[in-house]
Design a protein around this motif. Structure first.
Motif, mmCIF file in Angstrom:
data_model
loop_
_atom_site.group_PDB
_atom_site.id
_atom_site.type_symbol
_atom_site.label_atom_id
_atom_site.label_comp_id
_atom_site.label_asym_id
_atom_site.label_seq_id
_atom_site.Cartn_x
_atom_site.Cartn_y
_atom_site.Cartn_z
ATOM 1 N N THR A 115 0.820 -1.215 0.000
ATOM 2 C CA THR A 115 0.000 0.000 0.000
ATOM 3 C C THR A 115 0.851 1.262 0.000
ATOM 4 N N ASP A 116 2.155 1.140 0.254
ATOM 5 C CA ASP A 116 3.042 2.308 0.283
ATOM 6 C C ASP A 116 3.484 2.646 -1.147
ATOM 7 N N LYS A 123 7.342 3.580 -1.714
ATOM 8 C CA LYS A 123 8.222 2.408 -1.711
ATOM 9 C C LYS A 123 8.098 1.642 -3.029
ATOM 10 N N GLN A 124 6.884 1.513 -3.543
ATOM 11 C CA GLN A 124 6.676 0.816 -4.804
ATOM 12 C C GLN A 124 7.355 1.537 -5.960
ATOM 13 N N LYS A 125 7.335 2.871 -5.961
ATOM 14 C CA LYS A 125 7.987 3.638 -7.020
ATOM 15 C C LYS A 125 9.499 3.467 -6.970
ATOM 16 N N SER A 126 10.084 3.417 -5.771
ATOM 17 C CA SER A 126 11.536 3.274 -5.662
ATOM 18 C C SER A 126 11.992 1.883 -6.091
#
Length: 80
Positions: free
Chosen positions: A37-38, A41-44
């Motif tokens: 859900t973060d 963090k998913q983009k990084s």
């Protein structure tokens, strides 16, 4: 019609996923947090380069340079 032809297909329930203990220890050791859900963090994580692809590309480049150098050496008078 028979009951087999009119019977609705029921999908079996998926098996529960067991947590991988080694993976969980590794995450805990290196303080890695995986939260779907973060968004930050998913983009990084999403755009990290693929290590295998990069290493394959560089090893091919090194092999090509080595091969060209070897061909040049073999074409010299000293080698002949």
């Amino acid at each position: 019609m028979c009951n087999v032809c009119t019977k609705e297909a029921v999908a079996p329930a998926p098996a529960p996923v067991k947590p991988n203990k080694a993976l969980e220890r590794l995450k805990k050791k290196h303080n890695i947090v995986t939260d779907p859900t973060d968004q930050e963090k998913q983009k990084s994580v999403a755009y990290q380069p693929d290590l295998l692809a990069m290493s394959t590309q560089y090893s091919k480049l090194a092999f090509d340079v080595f091969k060209q150098t070897l061909v040049r050496v073999q074409e010299t008078k000293a080698y002949a």
